[in-house]
Motif scaffolding. Structure first.
Motif, short mmCIF file in Angstrom:
data_model
loop_
_atom_site.label_atom_id
_atom_site.label_comp_id
_atom_site.label_asym_id
_atom_site.label_seq_id
_atom_site.Cartn_x
_atom_site.Cartn_y
_atom_site.Cartn_z
N TRP A 259 0.83 -1.20 0.00
CA TRP A 259 0.00 0.00 0.00
C TRP A 259 0.87 1.26 0.00
O TRP A 259 1.99 1.28 0.52
CB TRP A 259 -0.95 0.01 1.20
CG TRP A 259 -0.27 0.27 2.52
CD1 TRP A 259 0.34 -0.65 3.31
CD2 TRP A 259 -0.13 1.52 3.18
NE1 TRP A 259 0.85 -0.06 4.44
CE2 TRP A 259 0.58 1.28 4.38
CE3 TRP A 259 -0.52 2.83 2.88
CZ2 TRP A 259 0.89 2.29 5.28
CZ3 TRP A 259 -0.20 3.83 3.77
CH2 TRP A 259 0.49 3.57 4.96
N GLN A 260 0.34 2.31 -0.61
CA GLN A 260 1.01 3.60 -0.68
C GLN A 260 0.01 4.69 -0.35
O GLN A 260 -1.19 4.55 -0.61
CB GLN A 260 1.59 3.84 -2.08
CG GLN A 260 2.56 2.77 -2.56
CD GLN A 260 3.88 2.83 -1.84
OE1 GLN A 260 4.37 3.91 -1.51
NE2 GLN A 260 4.46 1.67 -1.57
N ALA A 261 0.48 5.78 0.24
CA ALA A 261 -0.40 6.89 0.59
C ALA A 261 0.39 8.18 0.60
O ALA A 261 1.60 8.19 0.87
CB ALA A 261 -1.07 6.66 1.94
N GLN A 262 -0.29 9.27 0.29
CA GLN A 262 0.31 10.59 0.39
C GLN A 262 -0.76 11.59 0.83
O GLN A 262 -1.93 11.45 0.48
CB GLN A 262 0.92 11.04 -0.95
CG GLN A 262 -0.10 11.36 -2.03
CD GLN A 262 0.51 12.15 -3.19
OE1 GLN A 262 1.70 12.41 -3.21
NE2 GLN A 262 -0.31 12.51 -4.15
N PRO A 263 -0.39 12.59 1.62
CA PRO A 263 -1.37 13.56 2.14
C PRO A 263 -1.69 14.66 1.15
O PRO A 263 -1.84 15.83 1.52
CB PRO A 263 -0.67 14.10 3.39
CG PRO A 263 0.78 14.03 3.06
CD PRO A 263 0.95 12.79 2.21
N ARG A 264 -1.79 14.32 -0.10
CA ARG A 264 -2.16 15.27 -1.15
C ARG A 264 -3.31 14.68 -1.96
O ARG A 264 -3.16 13.62 -2.55
CB ARG A 264 -0.98 15.57 -2.07
CG ARG A 264 0.06 16.50 -1.50
CD ARG A 264 1.11 16.82 -2.55
NE ARG A 264 2.12 17.73 -2.04
CZ ARG A 264 3.13 18.19 -2.78
NH1 ARG A 264 3.24 17.81 -4.05
NH2 ARG A 264 4.01 19.01 -2.26
N VAL B 86 -0.28 19.56 -8.71
CA VAL B 86 0.16 19.40 -7.32
C VAL B 86 0.16 17.93 -6.91
O VAL B 86 0.94 17.51 -6.04
CB VAL B 86 -0.73 20.23 -6.37
CG1 VAL B 86 -2.15 19.71 -6.36
CG2 VAL B 86 -0.16 20.25 -4.97
N LEU B 87 -0.69 17.13 -7.55
CA LEU B 87 -0.74 15.70 -7.24
C LEU B 87 0.47 14.95 -7.78
O LEU B 87 0.82 13.86 -7.28
CB LEU B 87 -2.02 15.07 -7.79
CG LEU B 87 -3.34 15.62 -7.26
CD1 LEU B 87 -4.50 14.93 -7.95
CD2 LEU B 87 -3.44 15.43 -5.75
N PHE B 88 1.10 15.50 -8.82
CA PHE B 88 2.21 14.81 -9.47
C PHE B 88 3.57 15.39 -9.09
O PHE B 88 4.59 14.90 -9.56
CB PHE B 88 2.02 14.86 -10.99
CG PHE B 88 0.72 14.26 -11.45
CD1 PHE B 88 0.62 12.90 -11.67
CD2 PHE B 88 -0.40 15.05 -11.64
CE1 PHE B 88 -0.56 12.33 -12.09
CE2 PHE B 88 -1.60 14.49 -12.06
CZ PHE B 88 -1.68 13.13 -12.28
N GLU B 89 3.56 16.42 -8.26
CA GLU B 89 4.81 16.99 -7.78
C GLU B 89 5.27 16.25 -6.53
O GLU B 89 4.46 15.98 -5.64
CB GLU B 89 4.64 18.48 -7.48
CG GLU B 89 4.26 19.31 -8.70
CD GLU B 89 3.93 20.74 -8.31
OE1 GLU B 89 3.87 21.02 -7.08
OE2 GLU B 89 3.71 21.57 -9.21
N GLN B 90 6.55 15.93 -6.45
CA GLN B 90 7.06 15.19 -5.30
C GLN B 90 7.11 16.09 -4.07
O GLN B 90 7.52 17.25 -4.15
CB GLN B 90 8.45 14.64 -5.61
CG GLN B 90 8.45 13.56 -6.69
CD GLN B 90 9.80 12.91 -6.85
OE1 GLN B 90 10.75 13.24 -6.15
NE2 GLN B 90 9.91 11.97 -7.78
N ASP B 91 6.68 15.54 -2.93
CA ASP B 91 6.69 16.28 -1.68
C ASP B 91 8.03 16.09 -0.97
O ASP B 91 9.01 15.63 -1.57
CB ASP B 91 5.53 15.84 -0.79
CG ASP B 91 5.56 14.34 -0.51
OD1 ASP B 91 6.59 13.69 -0.78
OD2 ASP B 91 4.55 13.81 -0.01
N ASN B 92 8.09 16.46 0.30
CA ASN B 92 9.35 16.34 1.06
C ASN B 92 9.81 14.90 1.21
O ASN B 92 11.00 14.64 1.43
CB ASN B 92 9.19 16.98 2.44
CG ASN B 92 8.93 18.48 2.36
OD1 ASN B 92 9.37 19.12 1.40
ND2 ASN B 92 8.24 19.03 3.33
N ASP B 93 8.89 13.96 1.12
CA ASP B 93 9.24 12.55 1.20
C ASP B 93 9.48 11.93 -0.17
O ASP B 93 9.52 10.70 -0.30
CB ASP B 93 8.13 11.77 1.92
CG ASP B 93 7.96 12.21 3.36
OD1 ASP B 93 8.98 12.58 3.97
OD2 ASP B 93 6.82 12.20 3.85
#
Length: 299
Positions: free
Chosen positions: A159-164, A243-250
């Protein structure tokens, strides 16, 4: 409800409830779509102010909010008695245990339902497609969750998740519109959501890599409340979902989530296929009737 229900030939349809962070979908099992989609919010019994159901500070407050919210679902929208029908709760596999247990308490103790079935949202979404294996990405309001499903079994270790998710898109859109329409002090959340759904879109990968060089889509004039005019440039319409396809700090994005999930799921799928092969091979050997195609298989 369906006309044939009154004939008495079939059991009453179960009530299906899918409670999300922003919206709740509910209706009857066996129908092609939900009866209604409403915001997951209710007037707080104590403060008398509208509050989101998932913005609770304690389990006691959550219990009171769910009682009021589910009462509205049954007696204002569905118009059926909770005691007469079974309940199917569509939930995320990452749903907090406290919320699941409190919801069960509300349905059993307060509304006295006969039975409750909790089903994973990533798994039941495949029922509409008629397939058992897929990579399911749920882009909700607060977070995006991706879980592979192999032969009807969610592969949890992949599983994978991101807060965006939708909330991040709306925040980006709101900031862009306030910067362009300087005379506006703020936009209601409902207006931002309506603009997002009606005017914005996800561009292609080719255009996303050349946004400055390609021709921009046409600008749009949005009328807020029928009188006020909001100018929406074509560039904002096309880039707001980036914004969904831009990499975050992680270093996470929707693209990396998909790739990481595929890599992790491959090990589970291969191990399952190898185990199945060995089981069948042992069965054939016991009967001394080994097919020729099995002899040529290399593991």
């Amino acid at each position: 409800m369906p006309l044939y229900e009154g004939i008495g030939l079939t059991e009453k349809q179960a009530v299906v409830i899918d409670i999300g962070a922003a919206y709740t979908k509910f209706g009857f099992a066996g129908e092609s779509g939900p009866r209604c989609i409403v915001r997951t919010e209710i007037k707080c019994p104590e403060t008398k102010q509208v509050k989101k159901v998932l913005n609770y500070s304690s389990e006691e407050e959550l219990y009171d909010l769910l009682v009021e919210f589910i009462h509205v679902l049954y007696f204002r929208h569905l118009l059926v008695s909770p005691k007469d029908r079974r309940v199917v709760i569509v939930e995320s596999l990452l749903c907090p245990t406290a919320f699941r247990e409190t919801l069960a308490k509300v349905l059993f103790r307060h509304f006295e339902v006969s039975s409750i079935l909790f089903v994973p949202s990533h798994l039941v979404s495949l029922c509409t497609l008629g397939v058992n294996t897929a990579l399911v990405l749920d882009v909700g309001y607060v977070e995006a969750i991706l879980i592979p499903v192999f032969e009807g079994v969610p592969v949890l270790h992949a599983w994978q998740a991101q807060p965006r998710a939708a909330e991040a898109v709306q925040s980006s859109l709101k900031a862009s519109l306030l910067n362009i329409n300087s005379e506006k002090e703020d936009f209601p959340e409902s207006t931002i959501e309506d603009i997002k759904v009606r005017t914005c879109f996800v561009t292609s990968l080719t255009r996303a890599t050349q946004l400055e060089a390609v021709d921009q889509p046409p600008d749009v004039v949005y009328r807020e409340g029928g009188s006020e005019i909001v100018h929406i440039p074509g560039k904002v319409r096309e880039t707001v979902y980036e914004v969904l396809f831009e990499q975050d700090n992680d270093q996470m994005s929707v693209s990396t989530m998909i790739l990481d999930a595929i890599i992790k799921a491959i090990y589970f799928i291969l191990s399952s296929d190898i185990t199945t092969y060995h089981i069948k091979l042992a069965e054939w050997r016991e009967t001394d009737n080994l097919p020729a195609e099995w002899l040529s298989v290399e593991v």
